[in-house]
Design a protein around this motif. Structure first.
Motif, PDB file in Angstrom:
ATOM      1  N   ARG A   2      -6.397  -7.418   5.425  1.00 56.51           N
ATOM      2  CA  ARG A   2      -5.674  -7.066   6.755  1.00 56.51           C
ATOM      3  C   ARG A   2      -5.182  -5.877   5.647  1.00 56.51           C
ATOM      4  O   ARG A   2      -4.209  -5.430   6.414  1.00 56.51           O
ATOM      5  CB  ARG A   2      -4.982  -8.694   6.229  1.00 56.51           C
ATOM      6  CG  ARG A   2      -3.520  -8.095   7.085  1.00 56.51           C
ATOM      7  CD  ARG A   2      -2.492  -9.916   6.353  1.00 56.51           C
ATOM      8  NE  ARG A   2      -3.499 -10.764   6.703  1.00 56.51           N
ATOM      9  CZ  ARG A   2      -2.502 -11.079   8.452  1.00 56.51           C
ATOM     10  NH1 ARG A   2      -1.434 -11.122   8.152  1.00 56.51           N
ATOM     11  NH2 ARG A   2      -3.723 -12.892   8.459  1.00 56.51           N
ATOM     12  N   VAL A   3      -5.395  -5.958   4.435  1.00 53.79           N
ATOM     13  CA  VAL A   3      -4.856  -4.285   3.637  1.00 53.79           C
ATOM     14  C   VAL A   3      -5.522  -3.120   4.185  1.00 53.79           C
ATOM     15  O   VAL A   3      -4.662  -2.652   4.167  1.00 53.79           O
ATOM     16  CB  VAL A   3      -4.903  -5.001   2.565  1.00 53.79           C
ATOM     17  CG1 VAL A   3      -4.829  -4.128   1.184  1.00 53.79           C
ATOM     18  CG2 VAL A   3      -4.090  -6.514   1.562  1.00 53.79           C
ATOM     19  N   SER A   4      -6.379  -3.487   4.611  1.00 52.27           N
ATOM     20  CA  SER A   4      -6.561  -1.935   4.637  1.00 52.27           C
ATOM     21  C   SER A   4      -6.513  -1.449   6.280  1.00 52.27           C
ATOM     22  O   SER A   4      -6.251  -0.428   6.591  1.00 52.27           O
ATOM     23  CB  SER A   4      -8.819  -1.911   5.185  1.00 52.27           C
ATOM     24  OG  SER A   4      -9.250  -0.780   5.785  1.00 52.27           O
ATOM     25  N   ALA A   5      -6.505  -2.799   7.607  1.00 49.69           N
ATOM     26  CA  ALA A   5      -5.199  -2.277   8.136  1.00 49.69           C
ATOM     27  C   ALA A   5      -3.991  -1.821   8.133  1.00 49.69           C
ATOM     28  O   ALA A   5      -3.494  -0.912   9.470  1.00 49.69           O
ATOM     29  CB  ALA A   5      -5.576  -3.386   9.572  1.00 49.69           C
ATOM     30  N   VAL A   6      -3.134  -2.694   7.172  1.00 46.72           N
ATOM     31  CA  VAL A   6      -1.813  -1.952   6.900  1.00 46.72           C
ATOM     32  C   VAL A   6      -1.989  -0.306   6.413  1.00 46.72           C
ATOM     33  O   VAL A   6      -1.332   0.178   6.379  1.00 46.72           O
ATOM     34  CB  VAL A   6      -1.177  -2.776   6.269  1.00 46.72           C
ATOM     35  CG1 VAL A   6       0.267  -2.704   5.364  1.00 46.72           C
ATOM     36  CG2 VAL A   6      -1.121  -4.490   6.231  1.00 46.72           C
ATOM     37  N   LEU A   7      -2.620  -0.421   5.720  1.00 44.27           N
ATOM     38  CA  LEU A   7      -2.983   0.763   5.255  1.00 44.27           C
ATOM     39  C   LEU A   7      -3.305   2.383   5.896  1.00 44.27           C
ATOM     40  O   LEU A   7      -3.198   3.332   5.666  1.00 44.27           O
ATOM     41  CB  LEU A   7      -4.181   0.221   3.564  1.00 44.27           C
ATOM     42  CG  LEU A   7      -4.012   0.252   2.542  1.00 44.27           C
ATOM     43  CD1 LEU A   7      -4.743  -0.123   1.623  1.00 44.27           C
ATOM     44  CD2 LEU A   7      -2.224   0.667   1.603  1.00 44.27           C
ATOM     45  N   GLY A   8      -4.236   1.652   6.992  1.00 40.65           N
ATOM     46  CA  GLY A   8      -4.795   2.646   7.789  1.00 40.65           C
ATOM     47  C   GLY A   8      -3.489   2.399   8.289  1.00 40.65           C
ATOM     48  O   GLY A   8      -2.847   3.805   9.661  1.00 40.65           O
ATOM     49  N   ILE A   9      -2.383   1.809   8.776  1.00 40.37           N
ATOM     50  CA  ILE A   9      -1.188   1.760  10.045  1.00 40.37           C
ATOM     51  C   ILE A   9      -0.998   2.468   9.390  1.00 40.37           C
ATOM     52  O   ILE A   9       0.052   4.348   9.414  1.00 40.37           O
ATOM     53  CB  ILE A   9      -1.064   0.378  10.258  1.00 40.37           C
ATOM     54  CG1 ILE A   9      -1.341  -0.127  11.510  1.00 40.37           C
ATOM     55  CG2 ILE A   9       0.908   0.692  11.069  1.00 40.37           C
ATOM     56  CD1 ILE A   9      -1.157  -1.716  11.424  1.00 40.37           C
ATOM     57  N   THR A  15       0.918  10.242   9.175  1.00 37.20           N
ATOM     58  CA  THR A  15       0.370  11.741   9.956  1.00 37.20           C
ATOM     59  C   THR A  15       1.166  12.142  10.747  1.00 37.20           C
ATOM     60  O   THR A  15       1.547  13.152  11.472  1.00 37.20           O
ATOM     61  CB  THR A  15      -0.864  11.570   9.417  1.00 37.20           C
ATOM     62  OG1 THR A  15      -1.317  11.006   8.792  1.00 37.20           O
ATOM     63  CG2 THR A  15      -1.586  12.738  10.677  1.00 37.20           C
ATOM     64  N   LEU A  16       1.708  10.898  11.643  1.00 32.94           N
ATOM     65  CA  LEU A  16       1.917  11.142  13.505  1.00 32.94           C
ATOM     66  C   LEU A  16       3.561  11.713  13.113  1.00 32.94           C
ATOM     67  O   LEU A  16       4.166  12.950  13.998  1.00 32.94           O
ATOM     68  CB  LEU A  16       2.271  10.200  14.067  1.00 32.94           C
ATOM     69  CG  LEU A  16       0.332   9.604  14.344  1.00 32.94           C
ATOM     70  CD1 LEU A  16       0.586   8.204  15.174  1.00 32.94           C
ATOM     71  CD2 LEU A  16      -0.041  11.042  15.014  1.00 32.94           C
ATOM     72  N   PHE A  17       4.253  10.461  12.130  1.00 33.96           N
ATOM     73  CA  PHE A  17       5.795  11.335  11.765  1.00 33.96           C
ATOM     74  C   PHE A  17       5.806  11.161  10.207  1.00 33.96           C
ATOM     75  O   PHE A  17       6.368  10.745   9.776  1.00 33.96           O
ATOM     76  CB  PHE A  17       6.213   9.623  12.877  1.00 33.96           C
ATOM     77  CG  PHE A  17       6.268   8.870  13.389  1.00 33.96           C
ATOM     78  CD1 PHE A  17       6.398   9.643  14.640  1.00 33.96           C
ATOM     79  CD2 PHE A  17       5.047   8.594  13.505  1.00 33.96           C
ATOM     80  CE1 PHE A  17       6.644   9.544  15.850  1.00 33.96           C
ATOM     81  CE2 PHE A  17       4.962   7.495  15.115  1.00 33.96           C
ATOM     82  CZ  PHE A  17       5.592   7.997  15.853  1.00 33.96           C
ATOM     83  N   LYS A  54      -4.316  -5.343  14.325  1.00 31.10           N
ATOM     84  CA  LYS A  54      -5.652  -4.970  13.882  1.00 31.10           C
ATOM     85  C   LYS A  54      -5.216  -4.168  15.934  1.00 31.10           C
ATOM     86  O   LYS A  54      -5.877  -3.074  16.283  1.00 31.10           O
ATOM     87  CB  LYS A  54      -6.978  -5.534  14.566  1.00 31.10           C
ATOM     88  CG  LYS A  54      -7.092  -6.557  13.234  1.00 31.10           C
ATOM     89  CD  LYS A  54      -8.767  -6.934  13.460  1.00 31.10           C
ATOM     90  CE  LYS A  54      -8.901  -7.378  14.844  1.00 31.10           C
ATOM     91  NZ  LYS A  54      -9.863  -8.654  14.934  1.00 31.10           N
ATOM     92  N   SER A  55      -4.340  -4.729  16.214  1.00 32.06           N
ATOM     93  CA  SER A  55      -4.179  -3.720  18.300  1.00 32.06           C
ATOM     94  C   SER A  55      -3.669  -2.179  17.866  1.00 32.06           C
ATOM     95  O   SER A  55      -3.682  -0.945  18.019  1.00 32.06           O
ATOM     96  CB  SER A  55      -3.658  -4.572  18.661  1.00 32.06           C
ATOM     97  OG  SER A  55      -4.329  -5.524  18.286  1.00 32.06           O
ATOM     98  N   VAL A  56      -2.162  -3.091  16.418  1.00 34.18           N
ATOM     99  CA  VAL A  56      -1.221  -1.790  16.397  1.00 34.18           C
ATOM    100  C   VAL A  56      -2.560  -0.336  15.597  1.00 34.18           C
ATOM    101  O   VAL A  56      -2.209   1.060  15.470  1.00 34.18           O
ATOM    102  CB  VAL A  56      -0.389  -1.684  15.646  1.00 34.18           C
ATOM    103  CG1 VAL A  56       0.414  -0.340  14.454  1.00 34.18           C
ATOM    104  CG2 VAL A  56       0.345  -2.595  16.541  1.00 34.18           C
ATOM    105  N   ALA A  62      -6.345   5.849  18.145  1.00 36.21           N
ATOM    106  CA  ALA A  62      -7.350   6.793  19.025  1.00 36.21           C
ATOM    107  C   ALA A  62      -5.273   8.145  19.149  1.00 36.21           C
ATOM    108  O   ALA A  62      -6.690   8.757  19.619  1.00 36.21           O
ATOM    109  CB  ALA A  62      -7.127   5.512  19.990  1.00 36.21           C
ATOM    110  N   TRP A  63      -4.423   7.432  18.718  1.00 34.24           N
ATOM    111  CA  TRP A  63      -3.417   8.199  19.129  1.00 34.24           C
ATOM    112  C   TRP A  63      -3.766   9.605  18.263  1.00 34.24           C
ATOM    113  O   TRP A  63      -4.087  10.889  18.675  1.00 34.24           O
ATOM    114  CB  TRP A  63      -1.846   7.638  18.612  1.00 34.24           C
ATOM    115  CG  TRP A  63      -1.521   8.796  19.302  1.00 34.24           C
ATOM    116  CD1 TRP A  63      -0.856   9.496  19.342  1.00 34.24           C
ATOM    117  CD2 TRP A  63       0.787   8.667  18.683  1.00 34.24           C
ATOM    118  NE1 TRP A  63       0.081  10.278  19.549  1.00 34.24           N
ATOM    119  CE2 TRP A  63       1.384   8.987  19.242  1.00 34.24           C
ATOM    120  CE3 TRP A  63       1.158   7.081  18.274  1.00 34.24           C
ATOM    121  CZ2 TRP A  63       2.447   9.433  18.463  1.00 34.24           C
ATOM    122  CZ3 TRP A  63       2.363   7.231  17.884  1.00 34.24           C
ATOM    123  CH2 TRP A  63       2.949   8.222  18.876  1.00 34.24           C
ATOM    124  N   SER A  64      -4.404   9.182  16.756  1.00 33.14           N
ATOM    125  CA  SER A  64      -4.257  10.772  15.816  1.00 33.14           C
ATOM    126  C   SER A  64      -5.353  11.060  16.484  1.00 33.14           C
ATOM    127  O   SER A  64      -5.082  12.143  16.096  1.00 33.14           O
ATOM    128  CB  SER A  64      -4.682   9.663  14.154  1.00 33.14           C
ATOM    129  OG  SER A  64      -3.043   9.175  14.174  1.00 33.14           O
TER     130      SER A  64
END
Length: 68
Positions: A2-9, A15-17, A54-56, A62-64
């Motif tokens: 979960r922490v890995s996923a949140v850090l990735g988000i 990066t995107l914003f 995980k979905s987000v 994919a967007w990045s």
């Protein structure tokens, strides 16, 4: 995981914003994409728990990478 996923988000959103207010608007705003179905990314993550997170993360990855 979960922490890995949140850090990735977090990394993808920063990066995107690069402007924080835009990132917050994206996280809190409703989206027409089928994944979100009119909800905000934050709502999806809160409503669906780890699967939503995980979905987000997958969506932002994919967007990045230019896949969206």
């Amino acid at each position: 995981m979960r922490v890995s996923a949140v850090l990735g988000i977090y990394k993808a959103v920063v990066t995107l914003f690069p402007i924080e207010s835009e990132a917050l608007t994206w996280l809190h705003g409703p989206h027409k994409n089928l994944l979100f179905a009119g909800r905000s990314p934050l709502d999806l993550m809160q409503d669906s728990g780890f699967e939503g997170i995980k979905s987000v993360r997958t969506y932002l990855d994919a967007w990045s990478s230019g896949s969206i």
